[in-house]
Structures are given as structure tokens and as C-alpha cells.
Design a protein around this motif. Structure first.
Motif, PDB file in Angstrom:
ATOM      1  N   VAL B 166       0.843  -1.200   0.000  1.00  0.00           N
ATOM      2  CA  VAL B 166       0.000   0.000   0.000  1.00  0.00           C
ATOM      3  C   VAL B 166       0.874   1.246   0.000  1.00  0.00           C
ATOM      4  CG1 VAL B 166      -1.825   1.242   1.235  1.00  0.00           C
ATOM      5  CG2 VAL B 166      -1.693  -1.248   1.398  1.00  0.00           C
ATOM      6  N   TYR B 167       0.596   2.150  -0.921  1.00  0.00           N
ATOM      7  CA  TYR B 167       1.305   3.434  -0.952  1.00  0.00           C
ATOM      8  C   TYR B 167       0.366   4.533  -0.489  1.00  0.00           C
ATOM      9  CZ  TYR B 167       5.225   1.630  -3.726  1.00  0.00           C
ATOM     10  OH  TYR B 167       6.336   0.958  -4.145  1.00  0.00           O
ATOM     11  N   LEU B 168       0.812   5.311   0.485  1.00  0.00           N
ATOM     12  CA  LEU B 168       0.038   6.472   0.933  1.00  0.00           C
ATOM     13  C   LEU B 168       0.806   7.714   0.476  1.00  0.00           C
ATOM     14  CD1 LEU B 168      -0.440   5.281   4.640  1.00  0.00           C
ATOM     15  CD2 LEU B 168      -2.076   4.976   2.789  1.00  0.00           C
ATOM     16  N   PHE B 169       0.176   8.536  -0.322  1.00  0.00           N
ATOM     17  CA  PHE B 169       0.837   9.748  -0.821  1.00  0.00           C
ATOM     18  C   PHE B 169       0.156  10.977  -0.226  1.00  0.00           C
ATOM     19  CE2 PHE B 169       1.746   6.753  -4.265  1.00  0.00           C
ATOM     20  CZ  PHE B 169       3.093   6.981  -4.482  1.00  0.00           C
ATOM     21  N   ASP B 170       0.952  11.834   0.405  1.00  0.00           N
ATOM     22  CA  ASP B 170       0.399  13.070   0.959  1.00  0.00           C
ATOM     23  C   ASP B 170       0.802  14.235   0.051  1.00  0.00           C
ATOM     24  OD1 ASP B 170      -0.755  14.941   2.547  1.00  0.00           O
ATOM     25  OD2 ASP B 170       0.460  14.552   4.325  1.00  0.00           O
ATOM     26  N   GLU B 171      -0.157  14.777  -0.654  1.00  0.00           N
ATOM     27  CA  GLU B 171       0.072  15.884  -1.597  1.00  0.00           C
ATOM     28  C   GLU B 171       1.308  15.638  -2.475  1.00  0.00           C
ATOM     29  OE1 GLU B 171      -2.002  18.238  -1.993  1.00  0.00           O
ATOM     30  OE2 GLU B 171      -3.057  18.541  -0.099  1.00  0.00           O
ATOM     31  N   PRO B 172       1.285  14.573  -3.278  1.00  0.00           N
ATOM     32  CA  PRO B 172       2.522  14.213  -4.000  1.00  0.00           C
ATOM     33  C   PRO B 172       2.929  15.206  -5.087  1.00  0.00           C
ATOM     34  CG  PRO B 172       0.700  12.851  -4.743  1.00  0.00           C
ATOM     35  CD  PRO B 172       0.176  13.654  -3.599  1.00  0.00           C
ATOM     36  N   THR B 173       1.979  16.032  -5.551  1.00  0.00           N
ATOM     37  CA  THR B 173       2.332  16.917  -6.677  1.00  0.00           C
ATOM     38  C   THR B 173       2.362  18.392  -6.282  1.00  0.00           C
ATOM     39  OG1 THR B 173       0.007  16.958  -7.308  1.00  0.00           O
ATOM     40  CG2 THR B 173       1.404  15.353  -8.438  1.00  0.00           C
ATOM     41  N   ALA B 174       2.205  18.674  -4.989  1.00  0.00           N
ATOM     42  CA  ALA B 174       2.143  20.080  -4.567  1.00  0.00           C
ATOM     43  C   ALA B 174       3.459  20.806  -4.854  1.00  0.00           C
ATOM     44  CB  ALA B 174       1.818  20.153  -3.071  1.00  0.00           C
ATOM     45  N   GLY B 175       3.369  21.910  -5.542  1.00  0.00           N
ATOM     46  CA  GLY B 175       4.537  22.770  -5.780  1.00  0.00           C
ATOM     47  C   GLY B 175       5.521  22.248  -6.805  1.00  0.00           C
ATOM     48  N   LEU B 176       5.107  21.290  -7.628  1.00  0.00           N
ATOM     49  CA  LEU B 176       6.052  20.709  -8.593  1.00  0.00           C
ATOM     50  C   LEU B 176       5.807  21.234 -10.007  1.00  0.00           C
ATOM     51  CD1 LEU B 176       6.112  16.973  -7.472  1.00  0.00           C
ATOM     52  CD2 LEU B 176       7.591  18.832  -6.751  1.00  0.00           C
ATOM     53  N   ASP B 177       6.845  21.164 -10.836  1.00  0.00           N
ATOM     54  CA  ASP B 177       6.697  21.587 -12.222  1.00  0.00           C
ATOM     55  C   ASP B 177       5.914  20.506 -12.998  1.00  0.00           C
ATOM     56  OD1 ASP B 177       8.680  19.718 -13.678  1.00  0.00           O
ATOM     57  OD2 ASP B 177       9.825  20.485 -11.984  1.00  0.00           O
ATOM     58  N   PRO B 178       5.329  20.878 -14.135  1.00  0.00           N
ATOM     59  CA  PRO B 178       4.442  19.941 -14.857  1.00  0.00           C
ATOM     60  C   PRO B 178       5.104  18.610 -15.227  1.00  0.00           C
ATOM     61  CG  PRO B 178       4.238  22.151 -15.753  1.00  0.00           C
ATOM     62  CD  PRO B 178       5.355  22.202 -14.771  1.00  0.00           C
ATOM     63  N   LEU B 179       6.378  18.639 -15.597  1.00  0.00           N
ATOM     64  CA  LEU B 179       7.036  17.392 -16.008  1.00  0.00           C
ATOM     65  C   LEU B 179       7.195  16.432 -14.828  1.00  0.00           C
ATOM     66  CD1 LEU B 179       8.294  16.048 -18.515  1.00  0.00           C
ATOM     67  CD2 LEU B 179      10.509  16.930 -17.757  1.00  0.00           C
ATOM     68  N   THR B 180       7.570  16.983 -13.664  1.00  0.00           N
ATOM     69  CA  THR B 180       7.723  16.135 -12.469  1.00  0.00           C
ATOM     70  C   THR B 180       6.350  15.600 -12.040  1.00  0.00           C
ATOM     71  OG1 THR B 180       9.523  17.588 -11.826  1.00  0.00           O
ATOM     72  CG2 THR B 180       8.802  16.022 -10.187  1.00  0.00           C
ATOM     73  N   VAL B 181       5.314  16.442 -12.175  1.00  0.00           N
ATOM     74  CA  VAL B 181       3.946  15.977 -11.860  1.00  0.00           C
ATOM     75  C   VAL B 181       3.611  14.786 -12.748  1.00  0.00           C
ATOM     76  CG1 VAL B 181       1.492  16.592 -12.001  1.00  0.00           C
ATOM     77  CG2 VAL B 181       3.122  18.214 -11.030  1.00  0.00           C
ATOM     78  N   ARG B 182       3.957  14.903 -14.035  1.00  0.00           N
ATOM     79  CA  ARG B 182       3.687  13.821 -14.999  1.00  0.00           C
ATOM     80  C   ARG B 182       4.388  12.525 -14.558  1.00  0.00           C
ATOM     81  NH1 ARG B 182      -0.325  12.936 -17.288  1.00  0.00           N
ATOM     82  NH2 ARG B 182       0.061  10.783 -16.873  1.00  0.00           N
ATOM     83  N   HIS B 183       5.688  12.649 -14.159  1.00  0.00           N
ATOM     84  CA  HIS B 183       6.457  11.464 -13.736  1.00  0.00           C
ATOM     85  C   HIS B 183       5.802  10.794 -12.539  1.00  0.00           C
ATOM     86  CE1 HIS B 183      10.371  13.038 -15.718  1.00  0.00           C
ATOM     87  NE2 HIS B 183       9.696  12.264 -16.520  1.00  0.00           N
ATOM     88  N   ILE B 184       5.343  11.631 -11.601  1.00  0.00           N
ATOM     89  CA  ILE B 184       4.761  11.071 -10.373  1.00  0.00           C
ATOM     90  C   ILE B 184       3.421  10.395 -10.679  1.00  0.00           C
ATOM     91  CG2 ILE B 184       3.776  11.727  -8.125  1.00  0.00           C
ATOM     92  CD1 ILE B 184       6.196  13.603  -7.843  1.00  0.00           C
TER      93      ILE B 184
END
Lengths: 283, 269
Positions: B166-184
């Protein structure tokens, strides 16, 4: 006309910012440690033990002539480790040895160390006489300090700080202590940045501090605020450790691997120290 | 999708016993699900993730994980704690909290080493996860020298090295650039396709369509105001507006200005 109050606050501001910049620089500066040089290629455990042996030798020897080869070795090792010699000399030769020279200066005179006069001079009605034992003692002291500082600087410049801390394990320091110190070191930079940001934020809102009492209250508030944030962060970091299986006894990666080159280096260091000790006794 | 992994029943939690963070939360999470927990700031999303990770425990109500009730004293037992933590991994919102070791390599190794994984295997896992998250060049770097996006990827790597169910992610994309958001997002989707259960707390509505099949909306009353498929929740304009998840947006189009709301699944003209 410049306001003396402004100057005073400017001095405080510059001092705080310089202290923070130094702290950040000290935690960030691993530029030399990341280069591919001779000392960087050695196992940190072997390097630390050999430098400790050199340090003990430099401190124990009572002859500047015998210590100076160690100092020369530091310069050669600095070159082999791709350290900029000018920077190295600036760090090691000038500030601390010059400061120690100032301390040791009175001992050169016959008033403190009597003996064979080497040089005398007159200033007004005072006659100063520098004696041979006084001069020898001062030279020995300064050479010893310069060599010791050079050894320590060379070791810290060519070894990553985290690896230096890990070497403490070789000397039997408990894992949990090493980890705690590593974590403190790791978060120093973060907190230095945080304090710097708080300072800038206060400055942007308050502008020039008009009275020292106001300044004191801002500093006090900053200390309390930083304390609160560090406490909160320590709890969160502990949670992050628990989340990844920490149960009280940390297990860390031991990535040191000794090679024949490390053993050869240690052997050379032991032979050099033994030879210098032997010469020191026979002189 | 099969067995129940988490069962949360009437959970209440208050910080220091007087600042309520969760008030009567009920939810059931099954193996292999992709779940998003959305809500405005301070509605209890992060608190819920910490409860699910067994880091804090409810004042009232129960949290059951893998058929066993999560209790504070059960975490004191090293074997039980390790058994649970090998199955559940939390990626914290603040990567600086998660990356407490002096180098990226040691941070990734920390989890597996605590579970007694042999060092050779740990080194192999470090290389594997570094390749998956494209952070090979960061392995010997100091965490505080990294950018926010790099830190976030290293934080994910530190959990991926444990390989939890189980993976729990807390705001994994907050404050990131679009490319890093895409990777995540890609990482989350791939992990779910490999059978992992994903629970993400976020208020970035634009990523929910990809990272969640089921969405729970947390309201200002610190409890779930609605749960359902991501499509139904994201198309409920009044629900999102009431819970402070969408806002009016000012635009310039063809030389004229107009004001309207953006819904994540709604094509914009």
C-alpha cells in the motif's frame, strides 16, 4: 550624514547574515571531496587513522626541523588531491598560525624565556632581547600549529562530512550517536535557511529596526519561533523514521571497502611516523 | 480487487486532545484500489494518512489493517511493527522530513536495512529504484542540495525500496513543475497496475482522474461528506464549490475578459 544607529544595526544584520552564510557554506562545501584526487580515493577509515597518527606525531615532536617534512607532505598531498594551493595556504598558513604567532610573541623575549641573546633592539627607554630558546620555542609552536591545522583541513576537505561522521563507528562510537549527529548536521542547513528567511520576512515588513528594544523582541520572537518549528519537525522526522521501520536501533549502510592501496598508504604513514619518532628521540 | 485492507470505523482524532482533526470518519479500502482523499486545507487528509500508517492512533473509533486492529502497543513489538511497515509506505508531504540521512543513497537504503534486508540486496534495490525514478545521478548527493522535484522523487524512492503493498501519498504533486507531476502520476498509475493499493491525499483536482477510481471528499466538519467514483465527484460542481475545491477563474479570450469556474473533467472553451 550616516546615522550611527543605522551603522549599528547594519553591523548586526551583516553579522547574522555572514554567520548564516558561513554555516550554509560549511555544510554545503564538499566541492573538493567530490573531486577525483589521491586522498579522495582512499578509504575514509584508513585516511582518518593515518591523519590522526600524523597529528599525534606533529604534536609530540619537539623539533621544528622534524615537523616541517610533515608540513611539506601536506602541501604535496594537497596538490595530488587537486586542491587549489592558494586556497589551501590561505586556510592553513595565514590566519591560525599568524594568530598563534601573536600569542607566542612575548615568549621570544628574555623577560619570559631567558637564554643566549640573538637580537636586541631599543624602543624609547625599553630594551627588547630575543633569545635563542625563545625563538626556537616560538618557531616550533608555529610550525606545529601550521602542520596540525593543515592536516585537519586536508582531511576535512577531501572527505565528505557524512563519511567522516561514519568513521566514528571505527572508534566504537554507538550507531545511534553517529546517526543523531549526522541528522543534526543534515538539518543545520535547513534551519539556517529558515532563520535567514524569517529575518528577510521581518525586514520586509518592519524595515529598519528603529530601537534596540524592538530589535531584541524580534530576535527573541525568532528564537521562540525557530524552537517551535524545530520541535515540530523533530516529531515529524521521528514519524518518518518509524514509517520506514525504525524501532530504536538504527541500521545504516556500511559502504567502506578497503583496497590494497589503503593498506599500503597506512603502512607508509606508520613507517613515516615511526621514523620521525625515532629521529626525535635520537636528536 | 479482493480483500479489505483498511477498515476505518467512526474515527475521531484531536491534536493535543483539543484541536479536532477528524470527526467520525468511516471508510473501507480494498486491495488494489486507487483512492483519492480530497478536501480543503485543514480538513484532516494528512491526519487520516498518518492514522492509516500507524503513526498516530484514534481517540475514538477503530482502524483495522490487514484484518488486525491498529493499536499503539502492537507497534511496540518489533516483529509486528516490521510486518505492518513492510506492507504500508507513506510518502510525506514535506520531503525534507522524509529525507533525514546524509546522502540520497543512504535515505533509499534506510527502510530495507531496518527490515534486515542483506546489504547486497539493498544495494541492488537502490540501483533498481534509482532507475525507475531516474535519479541515478543523485545517489551520492546530499538531500538538502536537491530541488523540490528531485527531493520528492527521492522520497518516493525511499518508500519504493521497501516495496510495500500500500502506498500512501500526501500531496505528492504540490509545488512541482508539470514534467515532475507527470512522472509522479505515471509512477502512481504503474504501481497500481502492478497490484499496489494507492491512497492519495490531494487538492490538485486535475490529477484525480488519473490517480483515483474512488474519491472521498473531506469537509470543514473534518469528516467525509461524500464518497464515490472520481467521475461523479468531480462533476458535482456544488459539492466542490461548497468544500472550497474550485474557485472562480478570470480569463482573457479573444480580447475579452470573462470569469467562470473550471471543473477538472470539463473541457474548457
Amino acid at each position: 550624514m550616516s546615522n550611527p544607529l543605522h551603522k549599528k544595526h547594519d553591523f548586526i544584520e551583516r553579522s547574522i547574515l555572514s554567520a548564516l552564510a558561513f554555516l550554509k557554506d560549511a555544510t554545503m562545501s564538499e566541492e573538493y571531496a567530490n573531486r577525483k584526487g589521491f586522498l579522495q580515493s582512499l578509504d575514509p577509515r584508513f585516511k582518518t587513522i593515518s591523519f590522526l597518527a600524523f597529528l599525534v606525531t606533529a604534536v609530540s615532536l619537539k623539533s621544528a626541523v622534524l615537523i616541517s617534512p610533515l608540513y611539506l607532505s601536506c602541501l604535496i598531498l594537497a596538490l595530488l588531491s587537486r586542491i587549489h594551493l592558494r586556497n589551501f595556504l590561505l586556510r592553513t598558513l595565514f590566519f591560525i598560525p599568524l594568530f598563534s604567532l601573536c600569542i607566542v610573541l612575548p615568549t621570544m623575549f628574555s623577560v619570559v624565556t631567558p637564554g643566549e641573546p640573538v637580537w636586541s633592539f631599543h624602543v624609547a627607554w625599553i630594551t627588547g632581547i630575543i633569545t635563542r630558546p625563545g625563538l626556537d620555542g616560538a618557531v616550533l609552536f608555529v610550525v606545529r600549529i601550521a602542520t596540525s591545522v593543515s592536516l585537519v583541513v586536508l582531511l576535512s576537505l577531501t572527505t565528505r562530512h557524512s563519511e567522516l561522521l561514519k568513521v566514528l563507528r571505527v572508534f566504537g562510537v554507538p550507531q545511534v550517536f553517529v546517526m543523531t549527529v549526522s541528522m543534526c548536521y543534515r538539518y543545520l542547513y535547513l534551519f539556517a535557511t529558515m532563520v535567514e528567511n524569517i529575518f528577510t520576512a521581518v525586514k520586509s515588513r518592519v524595515g529598519m529596526v528603529s530601537h534596540h528594544r524592538q530589535g531584541q523582541s524580534i530576535v527573541t520572537w525568532n528564537i521562540a519561533n525557530t524552537w517551535n518549528r524545530t520541535t515540530q519537525m523533530s516529531e515529524e522526522v521521528y514519524m518518518a523514521m518509524l514509517s520506514r521501520g525504525y524501532t530504536g536501533e538504527p541500521r545504516l549502510l556500511s559502504k567502506f571497502h578497503a583496497t590494497p592501496k589503503d593498506w599500503l598508504w597506512l603502512l607508509c604513514a606508520v613507517v613515516i611516523c615511526a621514523f620521525l619518532f625515532y629521529r626525535g628521540h635520537t636528536l | 480487487m479482493s480483500g479489505i485492507i483498511f477498515e476505518v470505523k467512526d474515527v475521531h482524532y484531536a491534536y493535543l486532545g483539543k484541536f479536532p482533526a477528524l470527526c467520525g470518519v468511516d471508510m473501507t479500502i480494498r486491495s488494489g484500489e486507487k483512492i483519492a482523499v480530497i478536501g480543503a486545507n485543514g480538513t484532516g487528509k494528512s491526519t487520516l494518512l498518518q492514522l492509516l500508517d500507524g503513526l498516530i492512533f484514534p481517540d475514538r473509533g477503530t482502524v483495522t489493517a490487514f484484518g488486525e486492529r491498529l493499536l499503539e502497543h502492537s507497534q511496540d513489538n518489533e516483529k509486528a511493527a516490521h510486518r505492518f511497515r513492510q506492507r504500508v509506505g507513506l510518502v510525506f508531504q514535506n520531503a525534507d522530513i522524509q529525507l533525514f540521512c546524509p546522502s540520497v543513497r543512504e535515505d533509499i537504503a534506510f527502510g530495507p536495512l531496518q527490515f534486515g534486508v542483506a546489504e547486497d540486496e539493498v544495494n541492488r534495490r537502490i540501483l533498481d529504484v534509482a532507475e525507475v525514478l531516474d535519479i541515478q545521478h543523485l545517489l551520492d548527493r546530499v538531500p538538502h542540495q536537491l530541488s523540490i522535484g528531485e527531493k520528492r522523487r527521492v522520497a518516493i524512492a525511499s518508500v519504493l525500496a521497501i516495496d510495500p503493498d500500500v502506498y500512501l501519498f500526501d500531496e505528492p504533486t504540490a509545488g512541482l513543475d508539470p514534467l515532475t507531476v507527470r512522472h509522479i502520476i505515471d509512477f502512481i498509475v504503474n504501481a497500481n497496475q502492478r497490484g499496489k493499493t494507492i491512497i492519495t491525499a490531494t487538492h490538485d483536482l486535475h490529477i484525480i482522474g488519473e490517480i483515483a477510481d474512488t474519491v472521498y471528499v473531506f469537509g470543514r466538519n473534518k469528516s467525509i461528506v461524500r464518497g464515490g467514483s472520481s467521475e461523479s465527484v468531480l462533476n458535482d460542481r456544488s459539492l466542490l464549490e461548497t468544500n472550497n475545491l474550485i474557485h472562480m477563474h478570470r480569463h482573457h479570450h479573444d480580447g475579452r475578459e470573462h470569469v467562470h469556474q473550471h471543473l477538472p473533467l470539463e473541457p474548457h472553451d
